[in-house]
Write a protein that holds these residues in place. Structure first.
Motif, PDB file in Angstrom:
ATOM      1  N   MET A   1     109.098  77.683 125.481  1.00 46.14           N
ATOM      2  CA  MET A   1     108.998  76.995 124.288  1.00 46.14           C
ATOM      3  C   MET A   1     110.426  75.505 123.777  1.00 46.14           C
ATOM      4  N   SER A   2     109.717  74.417 123.686  1.00 44.18           N
ATOM      5  CA  SER A   2     110.102  73.289 123.045  1.00 44.18           C
ATOM      6  C   SER A   2     110.462  72.820 122.004  1.00 44.18           C
ATOM      7  N   PHE A   3     111.270  73.020 121.589  1.00 44.69           N
ATOM      8  CA  PHE A   3     111.047  72.552 119.792  1.00 44.69           C
ATOM      9  C   PHE A   3     111.805  70.926 119.871  1.00 44.69           C
ATOM     10  N   ASN A   4     111.315  70.754 119.592  1.00 47.55           N
ATOM     11  CA  ASN A   4     111.389  69.233 118.674  1.00 47.55           C
ATOM     12  C   ASN A   4     110.719  68.660 117.522  1.00 47.55           C
ATOM     13  N   PHE A   5     112.171  68.198 116.968  1.00 51.92           N
ATOM     14  CA  PHE A   5     112.385  68.101 115.160  1.00 51.92           C
ATOM     15  C   PHE A   5     111.190  66.653 114.649  1.00 51.92           C
ATOM     16  N   LYS A   6     111.111  66.280 115.236  1.00 51.26           N
ATOM     17  CA  LYS A   6     110.555  64.789 115.520  1.00 51.26           C
ATOM     18  C   LYS A   6     108.189  65.518 115.295  1.00 51.26           C
ATOM     19  N   GLU A   7     108.204  66.509 116.333  1.00 50.04           N
ATOM     20  CA  GLU A   7     106.976  67.256 116.521  1.00 50.04           C
ATOM     21  C   GLU A   7     106.892  68.240 114.962  1.00 50.04           C
ATOM     22  N   MET A   8     108.003  68.782 115.096  1.00 56.48           N
ATOM     23  CA  MET A   8     108.046  70.122 113.905  1.00 56.48           C
ATOM     24  C   MET A   8     107.758  69.668 112.552  1.00 56.48           C
ATOM     25  N   MET A   9     107.918  68.293 111.939  1.00 58.07           N
ATOM     26  CA  MET A   9     108.632  67.261 110.897  1.00 58.07           C
ATOM     27  C   MET A   9     106.653  66.746 111.203  1.00 58.07           C
ATOM     28  N   THR A  10     106.182  66.124 112.119  1.00 60.07           N
ATOM     29  CA  THR A  10     105.011  65.797 112.180  1.00 60.07           C
ATOM     30  C   THR A  10     104.122  66.625 111.779  1.00 60.07           C
ATOM     31  N   ALA A  11     104.264  68.096 112.126  1.00 59.74           N
ATOM     32  CA  ALA A  11     103.388  69.123 112.204  1.00 59.74           C
ATOM     33  C   ALA A  11     102.609  69.492 110.661  1.00 59.74           C
ATOM     34  N   SER A  12     104.638  69.790 110.111  1.00 53.58           N
ATOM     35  CA  SER A  12     104.829  69.624 108.547  1.00 53.58           C
ATOM     36  C   SER A  12     104.082  68.768 107.682  1.00 53.58           C
ATOM     37  N   MET A  13     104.189  67.380 108.125  1.00 56.54           N
ATOM     38  CA  MET A  13     103.438  66.327 107.004  1.00 56.54           C
ATOM     39  C   MET A  13     101.884  66.670 106.930  1.00 56.54           C
ATOM     40  N   ILE A  14     101.669  67.113 107.760  1.00 57.57           N
ATOM     41  CA  ILE A  14      99.489  67.457 108.572  1.00 57.57           C
ATOM     42  C   ILE A  14      99.506  68.025 107.659  1.00 57.57           C
ATOM     43  N   LEU A  15     100.090  69.802 107.738  1.00 54.78           N
ATOM     44  CA  LEU A  15     100.073  71.313 107.215  1.00 54.78           C
ATOM     45  C   LEU A  15      99.848  70.568 105.836  1.00 54.78           C
ATOM     46  N   PHE A  16     100.831  70.069 104.979  1.00 57.17           N
ATOM     47  CA  PHE A  16     101.512  69.841 103.935  1.00 57.17           C
ATOM     48  C   PHE A  16      99.879  68.775 103.163  1.00 57.17           C
ATOM     49  N   ALA A  17      99.795  68.035 104.034  1.00 55.14           N
ATOM     50  CA  ALA A  17      98.504  66.846 103.223  1.00 55.14           C
ATOM     51  C   ALA A  17      97.633  67.722 103.072  1.00 55.14           C
ATOM     52  N   VAL A  18      97.201  68.483 104.377  1.00 53.85           N
ATOM     53  CA  VAL A  18      95.927  69.009 104.100  1.00 53.85           C
ATOM     54  C   VAL A  18      95.774  70.502 103.304  1.00 53.85           C
ATOM     55  N   ILE A  19      97.044  71.236 103.294  1.00 51.07           N
ATOM     56  CA  ILE A  19      97.153  72.485 102.708  1.00 51.07           C
ATOM     57  C   ILE A  19      96.964  72.021 101.098  1.00 51.07           C
ATOM     58  N   ASP A  20      97.488  70.587 100.693  1.00 49.01           N
ATOM     59  CA  ASP A  20      97.394  69.456  99.201  1.00 49.01           C
ATOM     60  C   ASP A  20      97.345  71.162  98.085  1.00 49.01           C
TER      61      ASP A  20
END
Length: 191
Positions: A1-20
Motif C-alpha cells: 500500500m503506497s499512499f500518494n497525495f498527488k495520485e489521490m488528488m488526480t484520481a479524485s479530480m478524474i472521478l469528480f469530472a466523470v461523476i459530474d
C-alpha cells in the motif's frame, strides 16, 4: 500500500469530472420535484459500495473474458473522451431515459456510479495504487452526498449559466485526462 497525495488528488479530480454531480443538479432537482424526497444517504452509500466493489472485482471480470487492464483503459479513454465532448459542446451523444423516481437505483446507478465511472475506476487501477483510488472514491462520495443534500441551494446560487460553466471546465479537464490515459496505456500495449 503506497499512499500518494498527488495520485489521490488526480484520481479524485478524474472521478469528480466523470461523476459530474454538479452537472446533474438539474436532474436531481427534477427528481426531487417529482418524488418529493431524495434518499441522499442511501444513494451515496450504495454508489460508494458499487465503486469499491468494481475496483476489486472489475479486473477479475476482465480476466475472465480475456481482456487486460491496459486494453480496458484505452477503451475507457475513448468513453472519457466522448463524455468530455458532451460536457464541452453541450450535446448529448448517448441518450438514456431519465429516471422516474428518486429511489436509490436511479441515483446510485446510473446517475452517480454509471458506466463512465466504472470505466474510469478500472482505468485508474491501471495507473494508480488502490489505496489512492479508494480515498478518491470516498472523497467523491462525501461530495456527492453534500451536493444531493443541498442541490436546491446550489442551483439557486450558481444558476443555469454557472452550472454550464462548471460543466465545461470539467469537460476540458476530462478531455486532457482521456488523452493522458490513452497515451500511457497504448504504450503499455505495444511493450
Amino acid at each position: 500500500m503506497s499512499f500518494n497525495f498527488k495520485e489521490m488528488m488526480t484520481a479524485s479530480m478524474i472521478l469528480f469530472a466523470v461523476i459530474d454531480i454538479i452537472g446533474s443538479i438539474p436532474i436531481i432537482v427534477d427528481l426531487r420535484k417529482r418524488a418529493g424526497h431524495i434518499q441522499s444517504e442511501k444513494a451515496s452509500i450504495v454508489a460508494g459500495i458499487l465503486m469499491v466493489v468494481f475496483l476489486f472485482v472489475g479486473e477479475e471480470i476482465l480476466n475472465l473474458i480475456g481482456i487486460d487492464v491496459n486494453s480496458f483503459a484505452v477503451a475507457g479513454s475513448f468513453i472519457l473522451f466522448f463524455l468530455a465532448i458532451e460536457m464541452i459542446l453541450g450535446i448529448q451523444l448517448y441518450k438514456d431515459d431519465a429516471p422516474e423516481t428518486a429511489a436509490v437505483v436511479p441515483l446510485a446507478f446510473p446517475l452517480i456510479a454509471g458506466a463512465g465511472t466504472m470505466t474510469s475506476i478500472l482505468s485508474l487501477r491501471a495507473e494508480y495504487h488502490i489505496v489512492n483510488i479508494i480515498v478518491a472514491i470516498i472523497i467523491n462520495i462525501i461530495f456527492v452526498y453534500l451536493v444531493l443534500k443541498s442541490s436546491g441551494r446550489i442551483e439557486r446560487v450558481l444558476g443555469k449559466q454557472g452550472i454550464s460553466v462548471v460543466r465545461k471546465i470539467f469537460g476540458v479537464i476530462l478531455l486532457a485526462i482521456a488523452v493522458k490515459l490513452f497515451t500511457a496505456n497504448i504504450q503499455n500495449l505495444f511493450k
